[in-house]
Design a protein around this motif. Structure first.
Motif, PDB file in Angstrom:
ATOM      1  N   GLY A 130      10.028   6.318   3.827  1.00  0.00           N
ATOM      2  CA  GLY A 130      11.473   6.007   3.901  1.00  0.00           C
ATOM      3  C   GLY A 130      11.725   4.524   3.695  1.00  0.00           C
ATOM      4  O   GLY A 130      12.630   4.136   2.946  1.00  0.00           O
ATOM      5  N   ASP A 131      10.961   3.690   4.342  1.00  0.00           N
ATOM      6  CA  ASP A 131      11.119   2.239   4.186  1.00  0.00           C
ATOM      7  C   ASP A 131      10.872   1.828   2.736  1.00  0.00           C
ATOM      8  O   ASP A 131      11.569   0.944   2.210  1.00  0.00           O
ATOM      9  CB  ASP A 131      10.130   1.502   5.100  1.00  0.00           C
ATOM     10  CG  ASP A 131      10.458   1.686   6.574  1.00  0.00           C
ATOM     11  OD1 ASP A 131      11.600   2.094   6.894  1.00  0.00           O
ATOM     12  OD2 ASP A 131       9.558   1.422   7.420  1.00  0.00           O
ATOM     13  N   TYR A 132       9.920   2.474   2.090  1.00  0.00           N
ATOM     14  CA  TYR A 132       9.633   2.106   0.700  1.00  0.00           C
ATOM     15  C   TYR A 132      10.797   2.471  -0.208  1.00  0.00           C
ATOM     16  O   TYR A 132      11.171   1.682  -1.095  1.00  0.00           O
ATOM     17  CB  TYR A 132       8.365   2.816   0.218  1.00  0.00           C
ATOM     18  CG  TYR A 132       8.127   2.615  -1.268  1.00  0.00           C
ATOM     19  CD1 TYR A 132       7.568   1.433  -1.746  1.00  0.00           C
ATOM     20  CD2 TYR A 132       8.513   3.599  -2.192  1.00  0.00           C
ATOM     21  CE1 TYR A 132       7.393   1.237  -3.107  1.00  0.00           C
ATOM     22  CE2 TYR A 132       8.331   3.415  -3.545  1.00  0.00           C
ATOM     23  CZ  TYR A 132       7.775   2.223  -3.996  1.00  0.00           C
ATOM     24  OH  TYR A 132       7.617   2.018  -5.346  1.00  0.00           O
ATOM     25  N   TYR A 162      10.141  -5.135  -0.786  1.00  0.00           N
ATOM     26  CA  TYR A 162       9.654  -4.071  -1.679  1.00  0.00           C
ATOM     27  C   TYR A 162       8.120  -4.117  -1.775  1.00  0.00           C
ATOM     28  O   TYR A 162       7.459  -3.083  -1.630  1.00  0.00           O
ATOM     29  CB  TYR A 162      10.278  -4.220  -3.068  1.00  0.00           C
ATOM     30  CG  TYR A 162       9.478  -3.541  -4.160  1.00  0.00           C
ATOM     31  CD1 TYR A 162       9.377  -2.158  -4.218  1.00  0.00           C
ATOM     32  CD2 TYR A 162       8.786  -4.293  -5.116  1.00  0.00           C
ATOM     33  CE1 TYR A 162       8.627  -1.542  -5.193  1.00  0.00           C
ATOM     34  CE2 TYR A 162       8.028  -3.687  -6.097  1.00  0.00           C
ATOM     35  CZ  TYR A 162       7.946  -2.308  -6.133  1.00  0.00           C
ATOM     36  OH  TYR A 162       7.193  -1.699  -7.102  1.00  0.00           O
ATOM     37  N   LEU A 163       7.583  -5.295  -1.987  1.00  0.00           N
ATOM     38  CA  LEU A 163       6.134  -5.416  -2.130  1.00  0.00           C
ATOM     39  C   LEU A 163       5.410  -5.063  -0.831  1.00  0.00           C
ATOM     40  O   LEU A 163       4.331  -4.454  -0.853  1.00  0.00           O
ATOM     41  CB  LEU A 163       5.763  -6.835  -2.578  1.00  0.00           C
ATOM     42  CG  LEU A 163       6.192  -7.224  -3.997  1.00  0.00           C
ATOM     43  CD1 LEU A 163       5.856  -8.683  -4.267  1.00  0.00           C
ATOM     44  CD2 LEU A 163       5.560  -6.316  -5.037  1.00  0.00           C
ATOM     45  N   ALA A 164       6.002  -5.437   0.298  1.00  0.00           N
ATOM     46  CA  ALA A 164       5.380  -5.121   1.585  1.00  0.00           C
ATOM     47  C   ALA A 164       5.372  -3.619   1.834  1.00  0.00           C
ATOM     48  O   ALA A 164       4.363  -3.044   2.296  1.00  0.00           O
ATOM     49  CB  ALA A 164       6.106  -5.840   2.711  1.00  0.00           C
ATOM     50  N   SER A 165       6.484  -2.943   1.519  1.00  0.00           N
ATOM     51  CA  SER A 165       6.552  -1.498   1.719  1.00  0.00           C
ATOM     52  C   SER A 165       5.636  -0.762   0.740  1.00  0.00           C
ATOM     53  O   SER A 165       5.031   0.253   1.083  1.00  0.00           O
ATOM     54  CB  SER A 165       7.986  -1.005   1.568  1.00  0.00           C
ATOM     55  OG  SER A 165       8.475  -1.304   0.272  1.00  0.00           O
ATOM     56  N   LEU A 166       5.511  -1.314  -0.482  1.00  0.00           N
ATOM     57  CA  LEU A 166       4.592  -0.732  -1.452  1.00  0.00           C
ATOM     58  C   LEU A 166       3.159  -0.854  -0.958  1.00  0.00           C
ATOM     59  O   LEU A 166       2.364   0.095  -1.064  1.00  0.00           O
ATOM     60  CB  LEU A 166       4.747  -1.431  -2.807  1.00  0.00           C
ATOM     61  CG  LEU A 166       3.752  -1.026  -3.898  1.00  0.00           C
ATOM     62  CD1 LEU A 166       3.906   0.453  -4.237  1.00  0.00           C
ATOM     63  CD2 LEU A 166       3.925  -1.895  -5.143  1.00  0.00           C
ATOM     64  N   GLY A 167       2.825  -1.999  -0.414  1.00  0.00           N
ATOM     65  CA  GLY A 167       1.483  -2.194   0.110  1.00  0.00           C
ATOM     66  C   GLY A 167       1.176  -1.246   1.261  1.00  0.00           C
ATOM     67  O   GLY A 167       0.046  -0.755   1.387  1.00  0.00           O
ATOM     68  N   LYS A 168       2.185  -0.960   2.086  1.00  0.00           N
ATOM     69  CA  LYS A 168       1.949  -0.109   3.238  1.00  0.00           C
ATOM     70  C   LYS A 168       1.672   1.334   2.829  1.00  0.00           C
ATOM     71  O   LYS A 168       0.722   1.961   3.319  1.00  0.00           O
ATOM     72  CB  LYS A 168       3.139  -0.164   4.178  1.00  0.00           C
ATOM     73  CG  LYS A 168       2.903   0.579   5.495  1.00  0.00           C
ATOM     74  CD  LYS A 168       4.003   0.302   6.496  1.00  0.00           C
ATOM     75  CE  LYS A 168       3.695   0.970   7.826  1.00  0.00           C
ATOM     76  NZ  LYS A 168       4.724   0.666   8.839  1.00  0.00           N
ATOM     77  N   VAL A 169       2.520   1.901   1.923  1.00  0.00           N
ATOM     78  CA  VAL A 169       2.301   3.294   1.516  1.00  0.00           C
ATOM     79  C   VAL A 169       0.989   3.431   0.727  1.00  0.00           C
ATOM     80  O   VAL A 169       0.310   4.456   0.788  1.00  0.00           O
ATOM     81  CB  VAL A 169       3.485   3.831   0.697  1.00  0.00           C
ATOM     82  CG1 VAL A 169       4.731   3.947   1.563  1.00  0.00           C
ATOM     83  CG2 VAL A 169       3.752   2.984  -0.539  1.00  0.00           C
ATOM     84  N   THR A 170       0.626   2.353   0.014  1.00  0.00           N
ATOM     85  CA  THR A 170      -0.652   2.386  -0.704  1.00  0.00           C
ATOM     86  C   THR A 170      -1.820   2.384   0.281  1.00  0.00           C
ATOM     87  O   THR A 170      -2.791   3.128   0.121  1.00  0.00           O
ATOM     88  CB  THR A 170      -0.774   1.179  -1.653  1.00  0.00           C
ATOM     89  OG1 THR A 170       0.311   1.204  -2.592  1.00  0.00           O
ATOM     90  CG2 THR A 170      -2.083   1.203  -2.401  1.00  0.00           C
ATOM     91  N   ALA A 171      -1.680   1.561   1.317  1.00  0.00           N
ATOM     92  CA  ALA A 171      -2.735   1.491   2.325  1.00  0.00           C
ATOM     93  C   ALA A 171      -2.866   2.800   3.095  1.00  0.00           C
ATOM     94  O   ALA A 171      -3.967   3.161   3.520  1.00  0.00           O
ATOM     95  CB  ALA A 171      -2.457   0.347   3.299  1.00  0.00           C
TER      96      ALA A 171
END
Length: 382
Positions: A130-132, A162-171
């Motif tokens: 959701g955050d992403y 955006y980049l932080a949320s992308l990093g989180k879902v990737t992690a």
């Protein structure tokens, strides 16, 4: 008077004669005893040598060879167990606390890289997704606005979120394909995500049930590429042979032999089994071997110095426990020589106490030993 003189002469003559004969008899007796000792010694030597005709040798299939020192190869046995290759195996585990929704493969099944293995649900994943979505759409809006409508600071903040949320879902384990579906606002159930095979291999472990709640990092499956397997060989501490990476190694399973190579050698002793572990790697392209199998391991390494060896058939053990071989002292004449038995090299045995270049019986020694025993019996009975 004449009679008295005659008696005196006879008495003196007898006195001089008798001691002379006694001494002569003693010398003769000593001479006889010496001859007897020599005959006994000769008889003893005769029990260690024998002459055989050419016909006897051919019938007994007697073979003779010349001793030469050479580098031999020591063969050492160890039990072993096949293991999954820890360098190419892959542990499948969730990156956040989850609930198992659906399994897609079973234990022992072969999978290819990218195959779906299991579907999970996670509250943390739902929040991150959701955050992403919010951060991605905000970044798209801000990125397309001109400089008069949005400040540089707002643009940087939007991009950073955006980049932080992308990093989180990737992690947390989302793939590029799953992230693209979020970008396209596809009809997704937030919180659901899949775990995929990262290698081609076989499912060796399958430790979960559908509906089970699992923790972050908990092992669900173990995938192993069985084209190359490990073998853990356990060498006895009583075996003092040095195993090096240059040693030739073979493993045996169900009458099939496979070449292996040493990749690791432990320098510590297992306190329970009193063994040390040597790890091998074996090629398994034909897929005949599998983790968990027990195998026989044979290490072969050269001796440090040349040694003299004979075939096992050349050695005879006496009733006293001594080891003997037969050498040719002259044509058709065989002599038994005591030697010390050394190390075993496959079908060859190291012998100590015999000169290099000696001609020895390599086959038919048992026949010669039997003939010697018969001759010895005849001599002692005569």
């Amino acid at each position: 008077m004449f009679k008295l003189i005659t008696v005196a002469i006879i008495y003196i003559a007898l006195t001089l004669y008798i001691p002379s004969k006694a001494i002569s008899w003693e010398d003769e007796h000593i001479h006889i005893e010496k001859n007897t000792e020599q005959q006994d010694l000769l008889k003893h030597d005769e029990t260690l040598q024998i002459t055989l005709t050419q016909t006897q040798q051919e019938l007994a299939n007697i073979t003779v060879g010349k001793l030469q020192s050479k580098i031999a190869h020591v063969r050492t046995y160890a039990p072993g167990e096949l293991k999954a290759n820890g360098y190419t195996s892959y542990v499948v585990s969730p990156r956040t606390d989850s609930v198992i929704m659906t399994r897609h493969v079973a234990l022992g099944e072969r999978v290819k890289q990218g195959d779906k293995l299991v579907t999970l649900y996670s509250e943390s994943m739902a929040q991150a997704q959701g955050d992403y979505i919010v951060a991605f759409n905000e970044w798209l809006r801000v990125k397309n606005m001109n400089a008069l409508a949005v400040s540089e600071s707002q643009r940087i903040q939007a991009k950073t979120r955006y980049l932080a949320s992308l990093g989180k879902v990737t992690a947390l384990g989302l793939t590029d394909g799953e992230i693209n579906k979020l970008n396209n606002n596809s009809n997704l159930k937030l919180g659901q995500h899949n775990l995929y095979a990262q290698i081609n291999g076989v499912v060796l472990q399958d430790n979960f049930s559908q509906g089970q709640r699992i923790n972050t990092g908990q092992t669900l499956m173990l995938l192993a590429d069985e084209t190359n397997l490990w073998v853990e060989a356990r060498l006895s501490t009583s075996d003092n042979q040095h195993i090096s990476s240059q040693s030739t190694v073979e493993i045996e399973h169900l009458k099939h032999t496979y070449q292996a190579r040493i990749i690791q050698e432990s320098h510590t002793i297992d306190p329970v089994t009193r063994t040390r572990t040597v790890r091998l790697q074996v090629n398994n392209q034909e897929d005949r071997l599998h983790a968990g199998m027990f195998v026989n391991v044979y290490f072969t390494q050269p001796t440090a110095q040349p040694v003299i060896t004979v075939p096992e058939t050349a050695l005879i053990q006496t009733a006293e426990g001594l080891w003997q071989i037969f050498i040719i002292s002259q044509k058709n004449h065989f002599v038994a020589v005591n030697v010390k038995r050394g190390r075993q090299f496959d079908e060859q045995v190291e012998v100590i106490g015999i000169a290099e270049g000696s001609e020895v019986v390599t086959q038919g020694a048992f026949f010669i030993s039997s003939e010697l025993a018969k001759n010895s019996f005849d001599i002692h009975n005569h």
